[in-house]
Design an enzyme around this catalytic site. Structure first.
Site, mmCIF file in Angstrom:
data_model
loop_
_atom_site.group_PDB
_atom_site.id
_atom_site.type_symbol
_atom_site.label_atom_id
_atom_site.label_comp_id
_atom_site.label_asym_id
_atom_site.label_seq_id
_atom_site.Cartn_x
_atom_site.Cartn_y
_atom_site.Cartn_z
ATOM 1 C CB CYS A 48 -7.536 -23.521 11.229
ATOM 2 S SG CYS A 48 -8.111 -23.182 12.743
ATOM 3 C CG ASP A 96 -5.088 6.986 -2.239
ATOM 4 O OD1 ASP A 96 -4.038 6.785 -1.479
ATOM 5 O OD2 ASP A 96 -6.199 6.345 -2.011
ATOM 6 N N GLY A 144 0.669 4.078 1.268
ATOM 7 C CA GLY A 144 0.772 5.118 2.476
ATOM 8 C C GLY A 144 -0.150 6.240 2.581
ATOM 9 N N GLY A 145 -0.797 6.400 1.532
ATOM 10 C CA GLY A 145 -1.893 7.335 1.456
ATOM 11 C C GLY A 145 -2.731 7.192 2.650
ATOM 12 C CG PHE A 146 -5.911 4.451 5.071
ATOM 13 C CD1 PHE A 146 -7.308 4.760 4.858
ATOM 14 C CD2 PHE A 146 -5.707 3.733 6.343
ATOM 15 C CE1 PHE A 146 -8.233 4.715 5.929
ATOM 16 C CE2 PHE A 146 -6.696 3.787 7.422
ATOM 17 C CZ PHE A 146 -7.829 4.180 6.921
ATOM 18 C CG ASP A 190 -1.959 0.962 1.214
ATOM 19 O OD1 ASP A 190 -2.082 1.554 -0.158
ATOM 20 O OD2 ASP A 190 -2.616 1.324 2.001
ATOM 21 C CB CYS A 249 -12.791 -24.116 11.735
ATOM 22 S SG CYS A 249 -11.288 -23.526 11.105
ATOM 23 C CG HIS A 282 -10.354 -19.573 13.828
ATOM 24 N ND1 HIS A 282 -10.897 -20.850 13.352
ATOM 25 C CD2 HIS A 282 -11.318 -18.678 13.943
ATOM 26 C CE1 HIS A 282 -12.242 -20.535 13.150
ATOM 27 N NE2 HIS A 282 -12.431 -19.367 13.228
ATOM 28 C CB CYS A 326 -10.544 -25.503 14.837
ATOM 29 S SG CYS A 326 -11.203 -23.640 15.080
ATOM 30 C CG ASP A 358 -6.329 -4.563 2.282
ATOM 31 O OD1 ASP A 358 -6.673 -3.796 1.635
ATOM 32 O OD2 ASP A 358 -5.860 -4.102 3.433
#
Length: 376
Positions: A307, A148, A96-98, A94, A305, A336, A310, A267
């Site tokens: 995983c 952005d 870095g705008g956010f 990303d 699940c 999980h 679990c 994401d």
RNA sequence: GUGGGUAUAGUUCAGUUGGUUAGAGCGCCAGAUUGUGGCUCUGGAAGUCGUGGGUUCGAAUCCCACUACUCACC
């Protein structure tokens, strides 16, 4: 070389959801997909080996954070982000705008870029589109995002337009500054919560012809129906042969709602963030494992699940780990939650392939609870 | 046994010259968290102030006795 390519494999006849395949220098990603976030070159509480075992198709990392620490030059000298974090699969950075947006008073947005102060030591820095491209090239991700300006919610029209126009000018400058042909540079659609601005943003950016498009400025505190309304306007306007990435989303229901509206990539830090604070995402809704109700509960987080967490541990054990603040607690719930979202997307892709997107959504809400308008 | 100290929320402790509804940290209970400034944030429950008596308009606070714990010395 330019090994980046998006293949549109199928469109769900019941909803318009897309099944696709994203080719990158570090491998193929089936879409729609959820991308775990590893801000500082690691998914918090997880190792790259864990992420491989979870079959995460791609990881995110963050320009702002890696620039401040340990510095993009160090990452570059270490052989790039892939080698630095021992992850051979694709990476997206990303811009870095956010982050700069969320710095609040510590930043000043100007036409040339954003002047900001480090949240760590207060030191002053300038991010320009050119600087961000330099950093992202040094980091070496497969997909990099343009710099952005994210606008808040709510946001008056004039301010939204100003941020959007600037985002467009910066996108142009990012494109001009970007050199590495083995990285795909995505433009970012802005326009706050104004459909006409969003459409204008789509038009301007698609004219610049990026290999993919991020949809930014959503999931910044607005009610879900408003976000969905924006997606309904934006997605159909984007080119069919390019991937669409809804930035910062989301919760299990938002992933489904987004994918059914034609989004390919997502994401979100939610899964790992709530995990560290003791909340598990399960097929039957969220459970706060930390709660006393699970003190003696010997069943797994999610009975459906498979995983590692679990298969191996009870709610009582994981609650105990969280209570005594063992790192293992945060690790197991993160593992999980990540598995849950990755698996959810795999099942969703199978449903789309069979034109059963609408049925999948209904079955999901039936068990998970809610109808997509409330929280989570 | 002798002398001193201490006793307030589950716990560690504040509590002004006696003054209205006794506080804090931790713990406990619950909520939040969506391109990570987060082992973070928000809220809540919880005390017969060791026990009994006394002084006072009024006592966690002053006095007496008892009990428990603790330190020092025999």
């Amino acid at each position: 070389m330019n090994s980046f390519k998006y293949e549109l494999l199928h469109v769900d006849t019941s909803t318009g959801a897309r099944l696709g395949r994203l080719h990158t220098p570090h491998g193929v990603i089936d879409t729609p997909c959820y991308m775990p976030v590893g801000t500082a070159a690691a998914v918090k509480a997880m190792t790259s080996r864990d992420m491989l075992e979870l079959d995460a198709p791609i990881l995110l990392a963050n320009t702002y954070h890696l620039y401040l620490r340990p510095g993009h030059e160090l990452v570059s000298n270490a052989g790039g982000l892939h080698r630095f974090m021992a992850w051979d699969r694709p990476i997206l950075t990303d811009s870095g705008g956010f982050q700069v947006f969320s710095l609040g008073d510590l930043r000043k947005v100007r036409e040339d870029g954003v002047m900001f102060q480090s949240h760590i030591d207060g030191s002053r820095h300038l991010f320009t589109p050119e600087k961000v491209m330099e950093i992202e090239e040094a980091l070496g991700a497969d997909i990099i995002m343009a710099f952005d300006e994210c606008s808040p919610y709510p946001c008056d029209r004039e301010r939204a337009q100003r941020a959007m126009d600037r985002t467009h000018r910066w996108a142009e400058r990012c494109k001009a500054a970007h050199r590495r042909s083995d990285q795909a540079l995505f433009g970012i659609v802005q326009g706050a919560f104004y459909e006409d601005l969003r459409l204008q943003s789509v038009k301007t950016l698609t004219d610049m012809d990026f290999p993919g498009y991020g949809i930014g400025g959503l999931s910044v505190g607005e009610p879900k129906p408003i976000m969905y309304q924006m997606l309904d306007a934006v997605a159909p306007a984007l080119p069919a042969h390019k991937p669409r990435y809804l930035m910062g989303v989301g919760s299990p229901d938002c992933l489904i709602e987004g994918a059914l509206r034609g989004i390919d990539m997502f994401d979100c830090v939610l899964a790992t963030r709530v995990a560290r604070n003791g909340t598990a995402l399960t097929s039957r809704g969220r459970i706060v494992v930390r709660n006393a109700a699970y003190a003696a509960d010997l069943s797994p987080l999610d009975p459906e699940c498979d995983c590692y967490a679990c298969r191996s541990f009870s709610r009582a054990y994981i609650r105990h780990m969280l209570n005594v603040k063992e790192i293992t607690g945060a690790h197991l719930v993160s593992l999980h939650n990540l598995h849950f979202l990755i698996q959810l997307m795999a099942e969703l892709r199978a449903a789309i392939a069979n034109d059963k997107g609408a049925e999948f959504r209904a079955a999901f809400y039936d068990k998970y609870g809610g109808d997509g308008t409330g929280r989570f």
